[in-house]
Each structure stands twice: as C-alpha cells, then as structure tokens.
Design an enzyme around this catalytic site. Sequence first.
Site, PDB file in Angstrom:
ATOM      1  N   HIS A 274       0.864  -1.295  -0.200  1.00  0.00           N
ATOM      2  CA  HIS A 274       0.078   0.001  -0.086  1.00  0.00           C
ATOM      3  C   HIS A 274       0.993   1.384  -0.005  1.00  0.00           C
ATOM      4  O   HIS A 274       0.003   2.210  -0.084  1.00  0.00           O
ATOM      5  CB  HIS A 274      -0.907   0.030   1.131  1.00  0.00           C
ATOM      6  CG  HIS A 274      -2.268   0.484   0.905  1.00  0.00           C
ATOM      7  ND1 HIS A 274      -2.548   1.506  -0.156  1.00  0.00           N
ATOM      8  CD2 HIS A 274      -3.533   0.463   1.541  1.00  0.00           C
ATOM      9  CE1 HIS A 274      -3.864   1.761  -0.016  1.00  0.00           C
ATOM     10  NE2 HIS A 274      -4.446   1.244   0.760  1.00  0.00           N
ATOM     11  N   ARG A 275       2.207   1.116   0.139  1.00  0.00           N
ATOM     12  CA  ARG A 275       2.980   2.293  -0.061  1.00  0.00           C
ATOM     13  C   ARG A 275       3.126   2.907  -1.461  1.00  0.00           C
ATOM     14  O   ARG A 275       3.210   4.061  -1.795  1.00  0.00           O
ATOM     15  CB  ARG A 275       4.348   1.936   0.613  1.00  0.00           C
ATOM     16  CG  ARG A 275       4.424   1.967   2.022  1.00  0.00           C
ATOM     17  CD  ARG A 275       5.816   1.354   2.278  1.00  0.00           C
ATOM     18  NE  ARG A 275       6.321  -0.040   1.663  1.00  0.00           N
ATOM     19  CZ  ARG A 275       7.614  -0.550   1.805  1.00  0.00           C
ATOM     20  NH1 ARG A 275       8.294   0.017   2.668  1.00  0.00           N
ATOM     21  NH2 ARG A 275       7.596  -1.847   1.202  1.00  0.00           N
TER      22      ARG A 275
END
Length: 466
Positions: free
Chosen positions: A437-438
């Site tokens: 999710h980064r």
Amino acid sequence: MPDVGEGLEEADIVVWHVKVGDEVSDGQVMVEVETAKALVELPCPFDGVVTELLAAEGDTVAVGAPIIAVAPSGTQVPAAAAEPADTREEALAADLVPEPETPEPAAPEPVPAAEPEKKDTRTAVLVGYGVRTTSGRRRARKTDTAAPAPVVRAANGSAHPGPPTSGSPAAGSIALAKPPVRKLARDLGVDLASVLPSGPGGTVTREDVHAAARPAPAAAPAAFAATGPGESVTGERRIPVKGVRKATAQAMVASAFSAPHVTEWVTVDVTRTVKLVRKLRELPDFADIKVSPLLLVARALLVAIARHPEINASWDEPNQEIVVRDRINLGIAAATPRGLIVPNIKDAGGKSLTALAGALTELVATARDGRTSPADMAGGTVTITNVGVFGVDGGTPILNPGEAAILAVGAIREQPWVHKGRVKPRQVTTLSLSFDHRMVDGELGSRVLADVAQMLERPKLLFVRG
C-alpha cells in the site's frame, strides 16, 4: 566456497561427487551445494588429484572458506588419507579404544602427554583465494580413563545406567559419530559419551543427539516405558531450517512486517477461458508445450500491467522513492522438495503467447528437477502463485520481497452462476491480489485486479492491448 551469486554468504554441502584420491579435471562437477536460493553444482577449476575434503556433507560453509584440497596430477595420496571422511572418523575413534590389558610384572610409569606437534603446510584450495596455510596437529595419545556408563532414558523420564553393549559406548572409548553429528552435539550441549547409539556399527545419529537433548517428559504409563532405538519418546520430528527454507522464512517475515499488505478478492466466471485452453492445445504451435489456465492468467496479468505500469514497481527505502520498472519479470511460485522458490520469466511482457507458454513449461520443469539457478530467481517484479493446483479456493498471499504485487489463483470449480439472466453451471475461480500500500493505492490495485478478471471472463480481450 565460491560466491555463486546474489551476494550469498554461505552454503550447505549436499553431496560430494568425488572422494580423496580421485583424479579430477577442469570443469568436472565435484560437489552440490545448497544456497539460500538454489541447489548449485560446483565444478573443479583445474586438473589434479583430491588430497582432502575439508567439509562434510551437511556442513554449512562460509563463502571464501576452503572446502577441498587438490594437488597436481600424479601426487601420491597416503592410504589413510584416501579413506572417505566418515570412514576416517570412525577409524580414528576405533584407534582410541584401548585394547584389553594383559597382566604385566609392573605397570610402567605414566608418561606425560607430549605437546601436539605442529607442522606448517600449504594446501591448495578450490576457489581463487590463494593457498591456505594450515597447521597440522598430531593427536596426543590418551591415557586410560574410565568413561561414564551409557545412560538409558525410558519413556517415563527415568534414567539409569545401561550395560555396555554392541550399540552403547564401552568404558574407556569415545562415541562413534560423523562430523556433522559431533557439531550438532556441541551446539546442543550434549555429551556424546552419554548418548545411546542406534546407528550401524554403534554410531550416534542425529536422532540420538536430538533425543538426548530433549527434556525428560512427564511420567507416562508403564505400558509405554519401552522405547526402541532411535525412536522419539515425545512423538515429534525436527527439521533443520537451512538453505531455501531458511531464506524463505526470513524473506516472508521481512515482507510481512515491512510492507503494508492489502488484499482484494474477486470471483469470476472463467468458462470461456477453459474452452480457449482446450482449443490452444489442439493447435500445432502448442503441440510440445503444456497449456493450462495458468498461461492465460499470466497473459491477463501482463496485459493489465501494461495498462497500469505503476504496479510493476519496488520501494527504495534509503531514498524514499518508488521505482517503476520498464520490464516485467514474471515470477511463478513453485513448491519443491527443498521448499518454496520463485523463479521468474525475464521480460515476460515482451513475449508472444507461444513463447510465454514455452517459458512457463521450462520454468516449472526446471524447478521440479531442483535445477533452478540463483540468476533465475533474481530480479522478479511481480508474482503469480497458483494455489488452485492444491484444490484451494483462495488465500492472502505475502509479497515476494522487493515487489509491489502478487496474484493468487484459486481452484477452478463448476458452480451455479447467473449467466445471461439464467442460473447455469459455469467454471468459476477466485482471484486475490495482495499489494504494497506504500506504492499501490486501492484504486490502482482494484483496476489491475478488475482488468485481469475481465480478460479471463472474456478471453478475446487478452489479445487487445491499450
């Protein structure tokens, strides 16, 4: 031990293909080693005769450490040195067992043991680290001492001295054990002289050492007090975590606790994809190639990545940057007897469907044979794991370290499905996409997963890019 690639620091000796006294030639495979990534055959870099094996099978050796000594051809190897390592170890142990004493008029005065003599020698080594200066030692002859009687431990936890037998250490002797077993005993703090051997010829095995290292179990019924040689009194089996298994465990822990994972699911009707697989198998271009639904799943993911290239990325922690890759190196998770490995197809996005099918077939065959090289597993950018082959419907896959996404494919099952307004039996599967999710937000991950699902439901879209 050479660095076989990717900066690995150590490797395990799996099997020697040569022994002391053998003539070897340049390029001859002499040993197989297991690194954290693959099983690798090491060739000899020159001609000569093997004078010493400096590491036993099962040993873990650091990169740069010598593992074999080779002298110029024609060198005479002493008969004692020509014995295999295990045989020499057992012979040494046998030599240290004192022979039965005969009555003598007067016992000789004990002679203090002389200091071991040292002799500097220079030994040729396998890899280009120069010659190795070693210090040869002569073992000091031991005086007769009373060795402790073997201890027999029953299943109820009681321990009592056992009588000397052909399978137990005799007074004044040392335990017979191979070098890896002796190392294991040292690591676990086990006195080999107190271990009841169960191996051939009265040798101590790994199982014997593990059994001796376990704490005594709680009292058990008398019916279970008798335990055969080599049997575990706790009913457990321990597997050393080495090589690929060790690397996989470390990588998965690092991935799970460094990358924020998000997983999305979609269930899709793949009836048309299954029909297309059957048609492809009949084409001459695929005559010698294995065609399975995995081929079309891989094609669908590659097309989806071409449309959304930001998911083909990695995270640069020092610079706090997202690195988007131009080429797609498609990894395929493969279960092997040595553990889970993820070889990848280089530049998979630039291959035709026929070339992709051939690359998949070769990748799977190489992995099953245990011949995947470290280079084949380096540089992956995205991964597919096919849990459906085990009859599993889906899962939440953990990212391969350094990658932004991994797609899990579940089993294809016939299920009731609403098709054109009517409930019909259709071929249905579940896809799950985990992403970092980064780098990948919910919108990008959802678009990629929806694209893959749409192409598998309508496989004509597999051949339309953009």
